[in-house]
Design an enzyme around this catalytic site. Structure first.
Site, PDB file in Angstrom:
ATOM      1  N   GLU A 244       0.836  -1.207   0.000  1.00  0.00           N
ATOM      2  CA  GLU A 244       0.000   0.000   0.000  1.00  0.00           C
ATOM      3  C   GLU A 244       0.869   1.254   0.000  1.00  0.00           C
ATOM      4  OE1 GLU A 244      -2.327   2.657   3.238  1.00  0.00           O
ATOM      5  OE2 GLU A 244      -2.096   0.518   3.656  1.00  0.00           O
TER       6      GLU A 244
ATOM      7  N   ASP B  56       0.760   3.859  -3.257  1.00  0.00           N
ATOM      8  CA  ASP B  56       0.376   5.263  -3.132  1.00  0.00           C
ATOM      9  C   ASP B  56       1.319   6.151  -3.927  1.00  0.00           C
ATOM     10  OD1 ASP B  56      -1.035   7.551  -1.828  1.00  0.00           O
ATOM     11  OD2 ASP B  56       0.907   7.841  -0.885  1.00  0.00           O
TER      12      ASP B  56
ATOM     13  N   ASP C  31      -7.020   1.238   0.505  1.00  0.00           N
ATOM     14  CA  ASP C  31      -5.684   0.714   0.799  1.00  0.00           C
ATOM     15  C   ASP C  31      -5.350  -0.474  -0.097  1.00  0.00           C
ATOM     16  OD1 ASP C  31      -5.484   2.594   2.784  1.00  0.00           O
ATOM     17  OD2 ASP C  31      -5.802   1.191   4.446  1.00  0.00           O
TER      18      ASP C  31
ATOM     19  N   GLU D 292      -4.445   0.540  -3.665  1.00  0.00           N
ATOM     20  CA  GLU D 292      -3.053   1.005  -3.746  1.00  0.00           C
ATOM     21  C   GLU D 292      -2.085  -0.173  -3.714  1.00  0.00           C
ATOM     22  OE1 GLU D 292      -3.608   5.405  -1.641  1.00  0.00           O
ATOM     23  OE2 GLU D 292      -2.901   3.706  -0.455  1.00  0.00           O
TER      24      GLU D 292
END
EC number: 3.1.26.3
Length: 227
Positions: free
Chosen positions: A45, A49, A118, A121
């Site tokens: 995650e 991002d 989450d 990502e």
């Protein structure tokens, strides 16, 4: 490692076949299912991002060569925030393949915005680790689709806009107060009131505090701007 039928179907919705299937399994494994022999998706995650951010920054620059930083920043924020990631996750039914612990499953984890965002990502990072940046970029551009072209300067979030309105008039930042909460734990409804020092206020209800705050700020901004 062989993928389950559900994960193979998810690969189809994702538009990427994994050379390293373990990456996909890890990407959809929530921390509530982690064990000494099973990694969760938190590190992926973190990476995803950053990959998403680079893809979106590049895409926005390419689509509007004349845009200034002040215009690009709110568009970027609208495209990479958790709500946007969760929306994309819902479109490809990511929740159906999440590996959750019993408590998260019983509390409606497959529908939770934070978990979906989450995991989305993490999936981006898994594709990046599996096939490189270009593969991850093409997948993100395909999944985000028209969102990138449609996002405009008004993508600036309402809370920021309301705060700027207040500051321009010598007022302190708005206050956000939770006035009510209803519904079961797995699907709560929050009522938030946005307040300005001059007495103006508006309330809104949503499934998360952040969404309710944004909605209340939007309503209050519309009210004060209308005079």
């Amino acid at each position: 490692m062989k993928l389950s039928g559900e994960l193979k179907a998810f690969e189809g919705r994702l538009g990427h076949r994994f050379a390293q299937p373990a990456l996909l399994v890890r990407a959809v494994t929530h921390s509530s299912m982690a064990s000494p022999t099973r990694d969760d998706n938190q590190r992926l995650e973190f990476l995803g991002d950053r990959v998403l951010g680079l893809v979106m920054a590049e895409a926005l620059l390419e689509r509007d060569p004349s845009a200034e930083e002040g215009q690009l920043a709110p568009r970027f924020n609208a495209l990479v925030r958790k709500e946007a990631c969760a929306d994309v996750a819902r479109e490809i039914d990511l929740g159906a393949v999440l590996k959750l612990g019993r408590s998260e499953m019983l509390s409606g984890g497959r529908r939770k915005q934070a978990l979906l965002g989450d995991a989305m990502e993490a999936v981006i990072a898994a594709v990046y680790r599996d096939a490189g940046f270009e593969a991850a970029k093409q997948m993100v551009l395909r999944l985000w689709g028209s969102r990138i072209d449609k996002v405009k300067d008004d993508a600036r979030d309402a809370k920021t806009a309301l705060q700027e309105w207040a500051q321009a008039r010598g007022l302190p930042p708005p206050a956000y107060v939770e006035t009510a909460r209803s519904g079961p734990d797995h699907a709560p409804k929050f009522t938030i009131e946005a307040r300005l020092e001059n007495g103006a206020c508006e309330s809104a209800q949503a499934g998360s505090k952040r969404q309710a705050e944004q909605a209340a700020a939007k309503a209050l901004l519309a009210r004060v701007e209308a005079g």
